[in-house]
Design a protein around this motif. Structure first.
Motif, mmCIF file in Angstrom:
data_model
loop_
_atom_site.group_PDB
_atom_site.id
_atom_site.type_symbol
_atom_site.label_atom_id
_atom_site.label_comp_id
_atom_site.label_asym_id
_atom_site.label_seq_id
_atom_site.Cartn_x
_atom_site.Cartn_y
_atom_site.Cartn_z
ATOM 1 N N GLY A 42 0.801 -1.220 0.000
ATOM 2 C CA GLY A 42 0.000 0.000 0.000
ATOM 3 C C GLY A 42 0.830 1.263 0.000
ATOM 4 O O GLY A 42 0.289 2.366 -0.139
ATOM 5 N N SER A 43 2.141 1.134 0.160
ATOM 6 C CA SER A 43 3.037 2.292 0.099
ATOM 7 C C SER A 43 3.201 2.711 -1.365
ATOM 8 O O SER A 43 2.942 1.927 -2.287
ATOM 9 C CB SER A 43 4.410 1.947 0.690
ATOM 10 N N THR A 44 3.642 3.947 -1.553
ATOM 11 C CA THR A 44 3.907 4.429 -2.913
ATOM 12 C C THR A 44 5.279 5.068 -2.972
ATOM 13 O O THR A 44 5.812 5.545 -1.959
ATOM 14 C CB THR A 44 2.859 5.462 -3.375
ATOM 15 N N ALA A 45 5.851 5.059 -4.154
ATOM 16 C CA ALA A 45 7.140 5.707 -4.383
ATOM 17 C C ALA A 45 7.072 6.417 -5.724
ATOM 18 O O ALA A 45 6.638 5.831 -6.720
ATOM 19 C CB ALA A 45 8.269 4.685 -4.377
ATOM 20 N N LEU A 46 7.477 7.681 -5.735
ATOM 21 C CA LEU A 46 7.560 8.433 -6.987
ATOM 22 C C LEU A 46 9.032 8.514 -7.355
ATOM 23 O O LEU A 46 9.833 9.147 -6.667
ATOM 24 C CB LEU A 46 6.968 9.830 -6.833
ATOM 25 N N LEU A 47 9.391 7.854 -8.434
ATOM 26 C CA LEU A 47 10.782 7.724 -8.844
ATOM 27 C C LEU A 47 11.180 8.895 -9.734
ATOM 28 O O LEU A 47 10.493 9.215 -10.697
ATOM 29 C CB LEU A 47 10.956 6.407 -9.596
ATOM 30 N N ASN A 48 12.292 9.523 -9.377
ATOM 31 C CA ASN A 48 12.812 10.627 -10.182
ATOM 32 C C ASN A 48 13.508 10.075 -11.420
ATOM 33 O O ASN A 48 13.677 8.862 -11.572
ATOM 34 C CB ASN A 48 13.768 11.478 -9.341
ATOM 35 N N SER A 49 13.931 10.957 -12.306
ATOM 36 C CA SER A 49 14.584 10.542 -13.542
ATOM 37 C C SER A 49 15.915 9.849 -13.267
ATOM 38 O O SER A 49 16.559 10.067 -12.235
ATOM 39 C CB SER A 49 14.810 11.757 -14.445
ATOM 40 N N ASN A 50 16.317 8.993 -14.213
ATOM 41 C CA ASN A 50 17.582 8.262 -14.132
ATOM 42 C C ASN A 50 17.746 7.545 -12.790
ATOM 43 O O ASN A 50 18.813 7.587 -12.174
ATOM 44 C CB ASN A 50 18.764 9.215 -14.369
ATOM 45 N N SER A 51 16.689 6.902 -12.345
ATOM 46 C CA SER A 51 16.700 6.206 -11.061
ATOM 47 C C SER A 51 16.152 4.793 -11.230
ATOM 48 O O SER A 51 15.527 4.472 -12.239
ATOM 49 C CB SER A 51 15.866 6.973 -10.021
ATOM 50 N N SER A 52 16.383 3.980 -10.225
ATOM 51 C CA SER A 52 15.842 2.616 -10.242
ATOM 52 C C SER A 52 15.444 2.198 -8.839
ATOM 53 O O SER A 52 16.055 2.618 -7.849
ATOM 54 C CB SER A 52 16.869 1.626 -10.812
ATOM 55 N N LEU A 53 14.406 1.381 -8.768
ATOM 56 C CA LEU A 53 13.931 0.848 -7.491
ATOM 57 C C LEU A 53 13.614 -0.621 -7.694
ATOM 58 O O LEU A 53 12.978 -1.008 -8.669
ATOM 59 C CB LEU A 53 12.697 1.599 -7.000
ATOM 60 N N ALA A 54 14.090 -1.466 -6.755
ATOM 61 C CA ALA A 54 13.893 -2.904 -6.879
ATOM 62 C C ALA A 54 13.496 -3.500 -5.536
ATOM 63 O O ALA A 54 13.872 -2.993 -4.475
ATOM 64 C CB ALA A 54 15.169 -3.574 -7.389
ATOM 65 N N TYR A 55 12.710 -4.575 -5.599
ATOM 66 C CA TYR A 55 12.375 -5.324 -4.385
ATOM 67 C C TYR A 55 12.109 -6.773 -4.751
ATOM 68 O O TYR A 55 11.863 -7.112 -5.922
ATOM 69 C CB TYR A 55 11.170 -4.711 -3.667
ATOM 70 N N SER A 56 12.180 -7.651 -3.751
ATOM 71 C CA SER A 56 11.939 -9.073 -3.958
ATOM 72 C C SER A 56 10.558 -9.449 -3.448
ATOM 73 O O SER A 56 10.037 -8.846 -2.511
ATOM 74 C CB SER A 56 13.007 -9.910 -3.239
ATOM 75 N N TYR A 57 9.992 -10.499 -4.072
ATOM 76 C CA TYR A 57 8.646 -10.936 -3.707
ATOM 77 C C TYR A 57 8.548 -12.443 -3.926
ATOM 78 O O TYR A 57 9.074 -12.980 -4.898
ATOM 79 C CB TYR A 57 7.616 -10.221 -4.594
ATOM 80 N N ASN A 58 7.907 -13.159 -2.991
ATOM 81 C CA ASN A 58 7.605 -14.568 -3.219
ATOM 82 C C ASN A 58 6.220 -14.886 -2.688
ATOM 83 O O ASN A 58 5.646 -14.123 -1.911
ATOM 84 C CB ASN A 58 8.666 -15.492 -2.610
ATOM 85 N N ARG A 59 5.662 -16.040 -3.116
ATOM 86 C CA ARG A 59 4.272 -16.361 -2.820
ATOM 87 C C ARG A 59 4.041 -16.715 -1.354
ATOM 88 O O ARG A 59 2.913 -16.649 -0.866
ATOM 89 C CB ARG A 59 3.822 -17.525 -3.704
ATOM 90 N N ILE A 60 5.099 -17.132 -0.645
ATOM 91 C CA ILE A 60 4.933 -17.527 0.749
ATOM 92 C C ILE A 60 5.035 -16.325 1.676
ATOM 93 O O ILE A 60 4.144 -16.062 2.487
ATOM 94 C CB ILE A 60 5.968 -18.597 1.134
ATOM 95 N N ASN A 61 6.141 -15.584 1.573
ATOM 96 C CA ASN A 61 6.360 -14.448 2.467
ATOM 97 C C ASN A 61 5.825 -13.134 1.911
ATOM 98 O O ASN A 61 5.697 -12.157 2.644
ATOM 99 C CB ASN A 61 7.862 -14.299 2.768
ATOM 100 N N GLY A 62 5.517 -13.117 0.618
ATOM 101 C CA GLY A 62 5.007 -11.891 0.020
ATOM 102 C C GLY A 62 6.083 -10.819 -0.057
ATOM 103 O O GLY A 62 7.251 -11.090 -0.322
ATOM 104 N N PHE A 63 5.676 -9.584 0.200
ATOM 105 C CA PHE A 63 6.575 -8.427 0.147
ATOM 106 C C PHE A 63 7.082 -8.147 1.560
ATOM 107 O O PHE A 63 6.289 -7.922 2.473
ATOM 108 C CB PHE A 63 5.819 -7.226 -0.416
#
Length: 304
Positions: A107-128
């Motif tokens: 439910g959180s949001t992130a507004l990414l600026n130019s020339n940027s990257s955001l990554a996260y891991s996710y799986n079906r058991i533990n989720g986010f």
């Protein structure tokens, strides 16, 4: 029929019956009977052996079929379990003069600026797990979690951010590591002079990590929302002088104004200043607006 003929007929009839009813075995001597019994016994044993081998083959076929089925079931189960626990990497990137709003699974949001990257891991058991890695700049609006589960940005990096529910701007673009808190509270983790150090940040405060000296530089910003001008790609001005505008622009682009007195001017500007990825373009526009020569060398600004 005469009596003699009748007796002859009876004798012949008896002899034929005697021949038909005679037992074949009775005609064999003892040695031939032994040979016959032996052949019969060998045949019986051979038949039993064939039946036993057939039963064994059938049993082996059933056994190996069960083993194969169990093996396939194990593979299918293992694959399903592996697929469930496998970490899936979710990655977002922006190009030049581009912003991107990201809705995170919690439910959180992130507004990414130019020339940027955001990554996260996710799986079906533990989720986010409420952990992301940021390179570049982003504005975060972190949803509060009833289980008081922290949200972490750049865990284990030179500047780590830990929050529970708040809004802030974070820039992690080497050598710049800076956070501006809008509301809520944030705990920063960084490598200080005495090793790993934590510090709480209060709203309206900007924290910048000095990598060379291993300490943080902090200052209160009168209007921290102005540092979010990159979101609209323009800086709104309302009766502002050169010093006011340069104060915001230096923070937006991580520039440094050479310690000198800005020439006094009565000129006040209202309107919108376009913001691009190139700070030279922004400085050139400011020069035109205030009719003042400004030199930008790398990240140093000098008024001429």
């Amino acid at each position: 029929m005469t009596e003699e003929s009748s007796n002859l007929f009876q004798e012949e009839h008896f002899e034929e019956g005697d021949i038909h009813e005679s037992n074949y075995l009775d005609q064999l001597d003892e040695e031939e009977l032994k040979v016959l019994r032996k052949k019969i016994l060998v045949g019986i044993k051979a038949g039993i052996k064939r039946n036993e081998e057939k039963a064994k083959r059938q049993a082996r076929t059933i056994y190996y079929s069960k083993v194969a089925a169990s093996f396939l079931l194990l593979i299918a189960t293992s694959f399903g379990l592996w697929h469930s626990v496998k970490q899936e990497l979710v990655l977002y990137k922006t190009g030049s003069n581009e912003t991107l709003k990201i809705n995170l699974p919690d439910g959180s949001t992130a507004l990414l600026n130019s020339n940027s990257s955001l990554a996260y891991s996710y799986n079906r058991i533990n989720g986010f797990e409420r952990k992301v890695d940021l390179t570049g700049e982003a504005y975060f609006d972190i949803a509060k979690n009833d289980d008081i589960k922290r949200f972490v940005i750049n865990e284990g990096e030179v500047m780590e951010v830990e929050v529970y529910g708040t809004e802030f701007n974070f820039k992690s673009q080497h050598p710049v590591h800076k956070l501006t808190l809008i509301e809520g509270s944030v705990k920063l983790g960084y490598q200080g002079e005495k090793g790993e150090t934590n510090r709480m940040v209060v709203p309206g405060e900007t924290i910048k990590l000095n990598l060379e000296k291993n300490h943080i530089e902090t200052k209160k910003v009168p209007d921290p929302l102005r540092l979010l001008a990159w979101q609209d790609r323009k800086l709104r001005m309302q009766n502002e002088n050169l010093e006011d505008i340069l104060g915001v622009v230096t923070e937006l682009y991580d520039l440094e104004l050479i310690d000198q007195k800005i020439p006094p001017t009565n000129q006040l500007i209202s309107g919108s200043l376009p913001l691009t990825d190139n700070p030279n373009e922004v400085i050139n526009n400011i020069e035109v607006l205030f009719n003042t020569k400004i030199n930008l060398d790398k990240n140093l600004i000098r008024i001429q």
